[in-house]
Design a protein around this motif. Structure first.
Motif, mmCIF file in Angstrom:
data_model
loop_
_atom_site.group_PDB
_atom_site.id
_atom_site.type_symbol
_atom_site.label_atom_id
_atom_site.label_comp_id
_atom_site.label_asym_id
_atom_site.label_seq_id
_atom_site.Cartn_x
_atom_site.Cartn_y
_atom_site.Cartn_z
ATOM 1 N N ASP A 71 -6.770 0.904 -3.713
ATOM 2 C CA ASP A 71 -7.085 1.128 -2.380
ATOM 3 C C ASP A 71 -8.433 1.595 -2.440
ATOM 4 O O ASP A 71 -8.746 2.187 -1.230
ATOM 5 C CB ASP A 71 -5.834 2.475 -1.980
ATOM 6 C CG ASP A 71 -5.933 3.537 -3.071
ATOM 7 O OD1 ASP A 71 -6.836 3.525 -3.926
ATOM 8 O OD2 ASP A 71 -5.427 4.507 -2.958
ATOM 9 N N ALA A 420 -0.491 2.804 -1.979
ATOM 10 C CA ALA A 420 -0.551 2.797 -0.698
ATOM 11 C C ALA A 420 -1.614 2.569 0.222
ATOM 12 O O ALA A 420 -2.335 3.598 0.311
ATOM 13 C CB ALA A 420 0.577 3.880 0.036
ATOM 14 N N ASN A 434 1.016 -2.360 -0.293
ATOM 15 C CA ASN A 434 1.566 -1.403 -0.879
ATOM 16 C C ASN A 434 2.170 -2.058 -2.205
ATOM 17 O O ASN A 434 2.522 -3.017 -2.342
ATOM 18 C CB ASN A 434 2.828 -0.647 0.006
ATOM 19 C CG ASN A 434 2.305 -0.104 0.921
ATOM 20 O OD1 ASN A 434 1.128 0.626 0.931
ATOM 21 N ND2 ASN A 434 2.494 -0.589 2.051
#
Length: 463
Positions: A71, A420, A434
Protein backbone atom coordinates in the motif's frame (compact mmCIF):
# COMPACT_ATOMS: atom_id res chain seq x y z
CA UNK A 1 35.21 -10.03 -11.30
CA UNK A 2 37.61 -11.43 -13.91
CA UNK A 3 39.75 -14.48 -13.21
CA UNK A 4 36.90 -16.25 -11.46
CA UNK A 5 34.67 -18.99 -12.74
CA UNK A 6 31.23 -17.74 -11.90
CA UNK A 7 28.87 -20.66 -11.50
CA UNK A 8 25.37 -19.21 -11.83
CA UNK A 9 22.48 -21.17 -10.42
CA UNK A 10 19.63 -20.17 -12.67
CA UNK A 11 16.94 -20.51 -10.07
CA UNK A 12 18.63 -23.81 -9.31
CA UNK A 13 17.19 -24.97 -12.64
CA UNK A 14 19.74 -27.70 -13.08
CA UNK A 15 21.08 -27.98 -9.59
CA UNK A 16 18.55 -27.14 -6.89
CA UNK A 17 19.57 -27.67 -3.29
CA UNK A 18 19.90 -29.94 -0.29
CA UNK A 19 17.73 -32.00 2.00
CA UNK A 20 18.75 -32.38 5.60
CA UNK A 21 18.06 -35.39 7.78
CA UNK A 22 19.33 -33.14 10.52
CA UNK A 23 21.28 -29.91 10.65
CA UNK A 24 24.39 -31.87 11.63
CA UNK A 25 24.05 -34.01 8.51
CA UNK A 26 23.93 -30.86 6.42
CA UNK A 27 27.03 -29.41 8.00
CA UNK A 28 28.93 -32.65 7.36
CA UNK A 29 28.29 -32.79 3.61
CA UNK A 30 31.54 -32.66 1.64
CA UNK A 31 32.06 -30.48 -1.45
CA UNK A 32 31.97 -32.14 -4.85
CA UNK A 33 33.52 -29.45 -7.04
CA UNK A 34 37.21 -29.63 -6.19
CA UNK A 35 38.23 -29.58 -9.85
CA UNK A 36 36.54 -26.22 -10.45
CA UNK A 37 37.97 -24.82 -7.23
CA UNK A 38 41.47 -25.95 -8.14
CA UNK A 39 41.37 -24.25 -11.53
CA UNK A 40 39.44 -21.09 -10.61
CA UNK A 41 41.04 -20.16 -7.28
CA UNK A 42 44.81 -20.01 -7.08
CA UNK A 43 45.47 -16.97 -4.92
CA UNK A 44 44.01 -14.76 -2.22
CA UNK A 45 43.17 -12.27 -4.97
CA UNK A 46 41.03 -14.97 -6.60
CA UNK A 47 39.20 -15.47 -3.31
CA UNK A 48 38.50 -11.73 -3.13
CA UNK A 49 37.18 -11.78 -6.70
CA UNK A 50 34.89 -14.64 -5.78
CA UNK A 51 33.64 -12.74 -2.74
CA UNK A 52 32.99 -9.67 -4.89
CA UNK A 53 30.88 -11.84 -7.18
CA UNK A 54 28.80 -12.94 -4.19
CA UNK A 55 28.21 -9.33 -3.13
CA UNK A 56 27.22 -8.47 -6.69
CA UNK A 57 24.15 -10.69 -6.43
CA UNK A 58 22.37 -8.25 -4.13
CA UNK A 59 19.65 -6.71 -6.31
CA UNK A 60 16.85 -4.17 -5.92
CA UNK A 61 14.22 -6.92 -6.01
CA UNK A 62 13.24 -6.80 -2.34
CA UNK A 63 12.82 -3.02 -2.52
CA UNK A 64 10.69 -3.44 -5.64
CA UNK A 65 8.41 -6.08 -4.11
CA UNK A 66 7.96 -4.36 -0.76
CA UNK A 67 7.17 -1.06 -2.46
CA UNK A 68 4.89 -2.01 -5.33
CA UNK A 69 3.13 -5.10 -3.97
CA UNK A 70 1.84 -3.19 -0.94
CA UNK A 71 0.00 0.00 0.00
CA UNK A 72 3.01 2.33 -0.37
CA UNK A 73 2.61 3.03 -4.09
CA UNK A 74 0.07 3.81 -6.78
CA UNK A 75 0.18 3.93 -10.58
CA UNK A 76 2.21 6.94 -11.73
CA UNK A 77 1.16 9.70 -14.05
CA UNK A 78 3.56 8.54 -16.78
CA UNK A 79 2.81 4.84 -16.46
CA UNK A 80 2.66 2.99 -19.76
CA UNK A 81 2.18 -0.47 -18.30
CA UNK A 82 5.34 -0.63 -16.17
CA UNK A 83 5.01 -2.80 -13.02
CA UNK A 84 1.23 -3.06 -13.43
CA UNK A 85 1.07 -6.83 -13.02
CA UNK A 86 2.89 -6.65 -9.70
CA UNK A 87 0.91 -3.60 -8.61
CA UNK A 88 -2.34 -5.44 -9.38
CA UNK A 89 -1.22 -7.98 -6.77
CA UNK A 90 -0.73 -10.79 -9.27
CA UNK A 91 1.69 -13.46 -8.05
CA UNK A 92 2.21 -16.82 -9.68
CA UNK A 93 5.11 -19.24 -10.25
CA UNK A 94 6.15 -17.28 -13.35
CA UNK A 95 6.31 -13.88 -11.61
CA UNK A 96 9.64 -12.17 -12.21
CA UNK A 97 10.33 -11.02 -8.65
CA UNK A 98 10.02 -14.58 -7.33
CA UNK A 99 12.42 -15.91 -9.96
CA UNK A 100 14.90 -13.09 -9.39
CA UNK A 101 14.87 -13.53 -5.62
CA UNK A 102 15.42 -17.28 -5.94
CA UNK A 103 18.07 -16.93 -8.60
CA UNK A 104 20.19 -14.12 -7.14
CA UNK A 105 20.14 -15.31 -3.53
CA UNK A 106 21.07 -18.88 -4.42
CA UNK A 107 23.77 -17.50 -6.70
CA UNK A 108 25.08 -15.52 -3.71
CA UNK A 109 25.02 -18.70 -1.63
CA UNK A 110 26.80 -20.72 -4.29
CA UNK A 111 29.51 -18.15 -4.91
CA UNK A 112 30.11 -17.62 -1.18
CA UNK A 113 30.41 -21.39 -0.73
CA UNK A 114 32.91 -21.64 -3.58
CA UNK A 115 35.09 -19.12 -1.76
CA UNK A 116 34.77 -21.08 1.50
CA UNK A 117 35.76 -24.35 -0.17
CA UNK A 118 38.58 -22.82 -2.22
CA UNK A 119 40.23 -21.28 0.84
CA UNK A 120 41.34 -24.76 1.84
CA UNK A 121 43.35 -25.37 -1.32
CA UNK A 122 45.26 -22.17 -2.02
CA UNK A 123 48.62 -21.19 -0.60
CA UNK A 124 47.90 -18.20 1.67
CA UNK A 125 51.12 -18.21 3.66
CA UNK A 126 51.54 -14.84 5.33
CA UNK A 127 48.00 -13.79 4.34
CA UNK A 128 46.04 -15.73 6.92
CA UNK A 129 44.30 -12.68 8.42
CA UNK A 130 43.17 -11.52 4.98
CA UNK A 131 41.88 -14.99 4.09
CA UNK A 132 40.00 -15.28 7.37
CA UNK A 133 38.37 -11.92 6.76
CA UNK A 134 37.28 -13.03 3.29
CA UNK A 135 35.92 -16.25 4.76
CA UNK A 136 34.07 -14.37 7.50
CA UNK A 137 32.31 -12.27 4.89
CA UNK A 138 31.49 -15.33 2.78
CA UNK A 139 29.86 -17.15 5.71
CA UNK A 140 27.88 -14.02 6.61
CA UNK A 141 26.68 -13.46 3.04
CA UNK A 142 25.59 -17.10 2.86
CA UNK A 143 23.59 -16.63 6.04
CA UNK A 144 22.12 -13.37 4.75
CA UNK A 145 21.00 -14.91 1.46
CA UNK A 146 19.47 -17.90 3.24
CA UNK A 147 17.58 -15.58 5.57
CA UNK A 148 16.15 -13.49 2.74
CA UNK A 149 14.97 -16.66 1.02
CA UNK A 150 13.56 -17.82 4.35
CA UNK A 151 11.63 -14.55 4.76
CA UNK A 152 10.00 -14.62 1.34
CA UNK A 153 9.43 -18.31 0.60
CA UNK A 154 8.51 -19.69 4.05
CA UNK A 155 4.73 -19.92 4.63
CA UNK A 156 4.91 -20.04 8.44
CA UNK A 157 7.95 -18.76 10.34
CA UNK A 158 6.69 -20.23 13.63
CA UNK A 159 6.23 -23.84 12.49
CA UNK A 160 9.63 -25.42 13.22
CA UNK A 161 8.82 -28.54 11.19
CA UNK A 162 7.14 -26.67 8.33
CA UNK A 163 8.75 -26.31 4.92
CA UNK A 164 11.10 -23.43 4.29
CA UNK A 165 13.76 -23.26 1.56
CA UNK A 166 16.65 -25.55 0.65
CA UNK A 167 19.60 -25.00 2.99
CA UNK A 168 22.86 -25.27 1.11
CA UNK A 169 26.36 -25.35 2.56
CA UNK A 170 28.16 -27.03 -0.34
CA UNK A 171 28.65 -26.15 -4.00
CA UNK A 172 25.75 -27.58 -5.94
CA UNK A 173 26.56 -29.22 -9.26
CA UNK A 174 24.02 -31.84 -10.39
CA UNK A 175 21.88 -32.48 -7.33
CA UNK A 176 18.09 -32.25 -7.33
CA UNK A 177 17.23 -31.67 -3.70
CA UNK A 178 14.12 -30.74 -1.70
CA UNK A 179 13.16 -28.05 0.77
CA UNK A 180 14.32 -28.08 4.38
CA UNK A 181 12.36 -27.25 7.48
CA UNK A 182 12.18 -23.93 9.27
CA UNK A 183 14.35 -25.20 12.12
CA UNK A 184 16.98 -26.61 9.75
CA UNK A 185 17.31 -23.39 7.77
CA UNK A 186 17.55 -21.28 10.93
CA UNK A 187 20.17 -23.67 12.33
CA UNK A 188 22.35 -23.24 9.24
CA UNK A 189 21.94 -19.44 9.29
CA UNK A 190 22.94 -19.25 12.95
CA UNK A 191 25.85 -21.65 12.47
CA UNK A 192 27.21 -19.57 9.59
CA UNK A 193 26.89 -16.36 11.61
CA UNK A 194 28.74 -17.93 14.53
CA UNK A 195 31.55 -19.05 12.22
CA UNK A 196 31.66 -15.66 10.54
CA UNK A 197 32.10 -13.83 13.84
CA UNK A 198 35.20 -15.90 14.65
CA UNK A 199 36.87 -15.04 11.34
CA UNK A 200 36.22 -11.36 10.65
CA UNK A 201 38.93 -8.78 11.11
CA UNK A 202 37.45 -6.42 13.70
CA UNK A 203 39.48 -3.49 12.39
CA UNK A 204 37.53 -3.47 9.11
CA UNK A 205 34.69 -0.93 9.31
CA UNK A 206 33.79 -0.19 5.67
CA UNK A 207 29.99 -0.21 5.58
CA UNK A 208 29.94 -1.48 2.00
CA UNK A 209 31.12 -4.84 3.35
CA UNK A 210 30.25 -7.32 6.07
CA UNK A 211 31.38 -6.36 9.57
CA UNK A 212 30.62 -7.74 13.01
CA UNK A 213 27.84 -5.15 13.25
CA UNK A 214 26.31 -6.64 10.10
CA UNK A 215 26.25 -9.99 11.90
CA UNK A 216 24.60 -8.48 14.98
CA UNK A 217 21.95 -6.71 12.89
CA UNK A 218 21.18 -9.89 10.97
CA UNK A 219 20.94 -11.82 14.22
CA UNK A 220 18.42 -9.25 15.47
CA UNK A 221 16.29 -9.80 12.37
CA UNK A 222 16.55 -13.58 12.60
CA UNK A 223 15.54 -13.52 16.27
CA UNK A 224 12.59 -11.21 15.51
CA UNK A 225 11.23 -13.41 12.73
CA UNK A 226 11.67 -16.59 14.75
CA UNK A 227 9.85 -15.15 17.77
CA UNK A 228 12.90 -14.86 20.02
CA UNK A 229 12.05 -11.35 21.20
CA UNK A 230 14.48 -11.38 24.11
CA UNK A 231 17.29 -12.26 21.74
CA UNK A 232 16.17 -9.60 19.26
CA UNK A 233 16.16 -7.01 22.05
CA UNK A 234 19.67 -7.93 23.12
CA UNK A 235 21.13 -7.71 19.63
CA UNK A 236 19.30 -4.44 18.90
CA UNK A 237 20.59 -2.89 22.12
CA UNK A 238 24.19 -3.77 21.20
CA UNK A 239 23.91 -1.72 18.02
CA UNK A 240 21.92 1.13 19.57
CA UNK A 241 24.76 1.57 22.06
CA UNK A 242 27.27 2.03 19.21
CA UNK A 243 25.33 3.91 16.53
CA UNK A 244 23.66 7.30 17.00
CA UNK A 245 20.49 8.12 15.15
CA UNK A 246 21.04 10.58 12.33
CA UNK A 247 19.89 14.12 13.01
CA UNK A 248 17.66 15.79 10.42
CA UNK A 249 20.55 17.06 8.30
CA UNK A 250 22.39 13.75 8.43
CA UNK A 251 19.18 11.90 7.59
CA UNK A 252 18.68 13.95 4.43
CA UNK A 253 22.33 13.53 3.46
CA UNK A 254 22.19 9.76 3.99
CA UNK A 255 19.97 9.25 0.94
CA UNK A 256 22.31 11.37 -1.13
CA UNK A 257 25.14 9.00 -0.15
CA UNK A 258 26.72 11.86 1.78
CA UNK A 259 26.37 10.55 5.35
CA UNK A 260 26.65 7.14 7.01
CA UNK A 261 25.96 8.08 10.62
CA UNK A 262 23.32 5.43 11.25
CA UNK A 263 24.12 3.04 8.40
CA UNK A 264 25.18 -0.45 9.46
CA UNK A 265 25.42 -1.97 5.98
CA UNK A 266 24.67 -0.62 2.53
CA UNK A 267 24.70 -2.29 -0.85
CA UNK A 268 26.85 -0.12 -3.07
CA UNK A 269 25.42 0.85 -6.44
CA UNK A 270 27.93 1.99 -9.05
CA UNK A 271 27.65 3.37 -12.55
CA UNK A 272 26.16 0.60 -14.68
CA UNK A 273 23.98 -0.76 -11.87
CA UNK A 274 20.22 -0.33 -11.78
CA UNK A 275 19.75 2.14 -8.92
CA UNK A 276 16.72 1.70 -6.66
CA UNK A 277 15.23 5.00 -7.87
CA UNK A 278 14.64 3.43 -11.28
CA UNK A 279 12.04 1.15 -9.70
CA UNK A 280 9.70 4.16 -9.89
CA UNK A 281 11.16 6.61 -12.40
CA UNK A 282 12.18 6.69 -16.02
CA UNK A 283 15.75 7.86 -16.53
CA UNK A 284 15.48 11.56 -17.24
CA UNK A 285 11.69 11.29 -17.32
CA UNK A 286 8.67 11.11 -15.09
CA UNK A 287 7.30 8.57 -12.63
CA UNK A 288 5.56 5.38 -13.65
CA UNK A 289 5.01 4.47 -9.98
CA UNK A 290 4.25 7.08 -7.30
CA UNK A 291 3.80 7.29 -3.55
CA UNK A 292 0.37 6.11 -2.48
CA UNK A 293 -2.21 8.49 -1.05
CA UNK A 294 -2.44 6.35 2.06
CA UNK A 295 1.27 6.76 2.82
CA UNK A 296 1.24 10.46 1.96
CA UNK A 297 -1.74 11.02 4.27
CA UNK A 298 0.13 9.77 7.36
CA UNK A 299 3.25 11.87 6.75
CA UNK A 300 3.80 15.02 8.80
CA UNK A 301 5.48 17.96 7.00
CA UNK A 302 7.33 18.71 10.26
CA UNK A 303 8.97 15.27 10.06
CA UNK A 304 12.22 15.16 8.07
CA UNK A 305 10.99 11.94 6.49
CA UNK A 306 8.26 13.90 4.66
CA UNK A 307 10.75 15.54 2.30
CA UNK A 308 13.03 12.50 2.10
CA UNK A 309 10.19 10.23 1.03
CA UNK A 310 8.30 12.76 -1.13
CA UNK A 311 9.78 14.92 -3.87
CA UNK A 312 8.03 18.02 -2.58
CA UNK A 313 9.10 20.34 -5.38
CA UNK A 314 7.94 18.07 -8.20
CA UNK A 315 4.77 16.78 -6.54
CA UNK A 316 1.27 18.25 -6.62
CA UNK A 317 -0.92 16.52 -4.03
CA UNK A 318 -3.95 18.54 -5.11
CA UNK A 319 -3.63 16.90 -8.52
CA UNK A 320 -2.90 13.46 -7.01
CA UNK A 321 0.77 13.65 -8.05
CA UNK A 322 3.17 12.27 -5.42
CA UNK A 323 6.69 11.58 -6.64
CA UNK A 324 8.89 9.26 -4.60
CA UNK A 325 12.12 10.87 -3.43
CA UNK A 326 13.80 7.91 -1.70
CA UNK A 327 17.23 7.29 -3.22
CA UNK A 328 17.45 10.36 -5.45
CA UNK A 329 21.20 9.89 -5.81
CA UNK A 330 23.66 12.67 -6.57
CA UNK A 331 25.87 12.73 -9.68
CA UNK A 332 23.91 9.94 -11.35
CA UNK A 333 20.17 10.43 -11.32
CA UNK A 334 18.37 7.92 -9.05
CA UNK A 335 21.58 5.93 -8.51
CA UNK A 336 22.25 5.59 -4.78
CA UNK A 337 23.47 2.91 -2.39
CA UNK A 338 20.73 0.79 -0.83
CA UNK A 339 20.63 1.25 2.93
CA UNK A 340 19.99 -2.37 3.87
CA UNK A 341 20.63 -2.10 7.61
CA UNK A 342 20.26 1.07 9.71
CA UNK A 343 20.22 1.60 13.45
CA UNK A 344 16.72 3.10 13.27
CA UNK A 345 15.50 -0.41 12.44
CA UNK A 346 17.15 -1.60 15.65
CA UNK A 347 15.12 0.97 17.63
CA UNK A 348 11.97 -0.40 16.00
CA UNK A 349 13.00 -3.99 16.78
CA UNK A 350 13.70 -2.93 20.37
CA UNK A 351 10.26 -1.32 20.67
CA UNK A 352 8.55 -4.39 19.25
CA UNK A 353 10.39 -6.72 21.61
CA UNK A 354 9.35 -4.51 24.52
CA UNK A 355 5.72 -4.48 23.41
CA UNK A 356 5.71 -8.27 22.92
CA UNK A 357 6.92 -8.51 26.53
CA UNK A 358 4.15 -6.17 27.74
CA UNK A 359 6.54 -3.31 28.53
CA UNK A 360 4.26 -0.63 27.13
CA UNK A 361 5.77 2.43 28.82
CA UNK A 362 9.32 1.39 27.96
CA UNK A 363 8.32 0.92 24.31
CA UNK A 364 6.79 4.40 24.26
CA UNK A 365 10.13 5.89 25.28
CA UNK A 366 11.97 3.84 22.66
CA UNK A 367 9.66 5.08 19.92
CA UNK A 368 9.85 8.65 21.20
CA UNK A 369 13.64 8.55 20.88
CA UNK A 370 13.35 7.73 17.19
CA UNK A 371 10.64 10.31 16.58
CA UNK A 372 12.61 13.03 18.39
CA UNK A 373 15.45 12.47 15.93
CA UNK A 374 13.16 12.61 12.92
CA UNK A 375 11.27 15.74 14.02
CA UNK A 376 14.43 17.39 15.34
CA UNK A 377 12.69 18.33 18.56
CA UNK A 378 11.19 16.94 21.75
CA UNK A 379 8.02 15.07 20.77
CA UNK A 380 5.14 13.80 22.86
CA UNK A 381 5.09 10.22 24.04
CA UNK A 382 3.17 8.02 21.62
CA UNK A 383 -0.50 7.76 22.54
CA UNK A 384 -1.29 4.12 23.27
CA UNK A 385 -2.02 2.27 26.49
CA UNK A 386 -1.98 -1.40 25.54
CA UNK A 387 0.55 -3.63 23.85
CA UNK A 388 -1.92 -4.35 21.05
CA UNK A 389 -2.44 -0.65 20.33
CA UNK A 390 1.30 -0.14 20.65
CA UNK A 391 1.94 -2.74 17.96
CA UNK A 392 -0.48 -0.92 15.63
CA UNK A 393 1.40 2.33 16.29
CA UNK A 394 4.70 0.55 15.73
CA UNK A 395 3.54 -0.91 12.41
CA UNK A 396 2.72 2.59 11.16
CA UNK A 397 6.04 3.93 12.41
CA UNK A 398 7.84 1.09 10.60
CA UNK A 399 5.88 1.97 7.48
CA UNK A 400 7.15 5.56 7.54
CA UNK A 401 10.71 4.99 8.74
CA UNK A 402 11.40 1.99 6.49
CA UNK A 403 9.33 3.02 3.46
CA UNK A 404 10.88 1.84 0.19
CA UNK A 405 13.53 -0.15 2.06
CA UNK A 406 12.24 -3.72 1.68
CA UNK A 407 10.15 -4.16 4.83
CA UNK A 408 6.47 -3.39 4.19
CA UNK A 409 5.42 -6.65 2.49
CA UNK A 410 7.14 -8.67 5.21
CA UNK A 411 5.65 -6.50 7.97
CA UNK A 412 2.10 -6.97 6.68
CA UNK A 413 2.66 -10.72 6.68
CA UNK A 414 4.35 -10.89 10.06
CA UNK A 415 1.84 -8.61 11.82
CA UNK A 416 -1.09 -10.42 10.19
CA UNK A 417 -2.97 -7.29 9.18
CA UNK A 418 -3.60 -8.08 5.54
CA UNK A 419 -3.29 -5.42 2.84
CA UNK A 420 -5.98 -2.75 2.44
CA UNK A 421 -5.21 0.00 -0.03
CA UNK A 422 -6.90 3.39 -0.03
CA UNK A 423 -9.53 3.55 -2.77
CA UNK A 424 -7.72 6.56 -4.23
CA UNK A 425 -4.80 4.21 -4.93
CA UNK A 426 -6.93 1.51 -6.54
CA UNK A 427 -8.35 3.18 -9.63
CA UNK A 428 -8.48 0.85 -12.66
CA UNK A 429 -6.55 -1.89 -10.90
CA UNK A 430 -8.92 -4.79 -11.62
CA UNK A 431 -9.25 -6.29 -8.13
CA UNK A 432 -5.81 -5.04 -7.09
CA UNK A 433 -6.90 -3.38 -3.87
CA UNK A 434 -6.84 -5.82 -0.97
CA UNK A 435 -5.27 -9.03 0.25
CA UNK A 436 -6.76 -10.64 3.37
CA UNK A 437 -4.61 -11.86 6.22
CA UNK A 438 -3.40 -15.39 5.53
CA UNK A 439 -3.61 -15.03 1.76
CA UNK A 440 -1.04 -17.26 -0.02
CA UNK A 441 0.38 -14.19 -1.76
CA UNK A 442 2.09 -13.13 1.45
CA UNK A 443 4.55 -15.92 0.61
CA UNK A 444 6.30 -16.00 -2.75
CA UNK A 445 5.71 -18.97 -5.05
CA UNK A 446 8.53 -21.35 -5.88
CA UNK A 447 9.51 -20.38 -9.45
CA UNK A 448 8.08 -22.60 -12.17
CA UNK A 449 11.50 -23.18 -13.72
CA UNK A 450 12.65 -24.72 -10.43
CA UNK A 451 9.61 -26.98 -10.25
CA UNK A 452 10.09 -28.07 -13.87
CA UNK A 453 13.73 -28.98 -13.36
CA UNK A 454 13.62 -30.43 -9.86
CA UNK A 455 11.33 -33.37 -9.11
CA UNK A 456 12.16 -33.06 -5.41
CA UNK A 457 10.74 -29.52 -5.11
CA UNK A 458 7.19 -28.79 -3.90
CA UNK A 459 5.21 -25.60 -4.38
CA UNK A 460 3.94 -23.32 -1.64
CA UNK A 461 0.23 -23.64 -0.78
CA UNK A 462 -2.20 -21.66 -2.89
CA UNK A 463 -0.21 -21.59 -6.15
Amino acid sequence: MKNIYKFLIISLIVTSTVSLQSCDDNLDIQPNSALIANTAFRSVADLQNGLNAAYNNYTNTTVQLNSIFTDNTKVGVDNGGQQLTLHRLVLDPNTGVAFTMWNTRYSMINEATRVIEAANIIDATGQEIEVNHILGQAYALRAFAHFELFQYFTPDYTNASGLSVPAVDFVVTVENLPRNTVSEVLALINADLTTSATLLDNTQTNKDFVTNDFITALRARVALFSGDYAGALGFANQLIANYPLADTSEYQAMYLDADNTEVIWKAARVVGDAGPGFIWHFFGGGPFIEMSNSLFNILDPADVRFGVLLNVGASNPAANLHLINRYPGTANQFLADIKVMRVSEMHLIKAEAELRAGQVDVAKTTLKTLRDARFGTDTALPDFNTAANGLSFLLEERRIELAYEAHRYLDLKRFGTGLARDMADCMNLDNGCNIPNGDPRFTLPIPQVELDANDQMVQNPGY
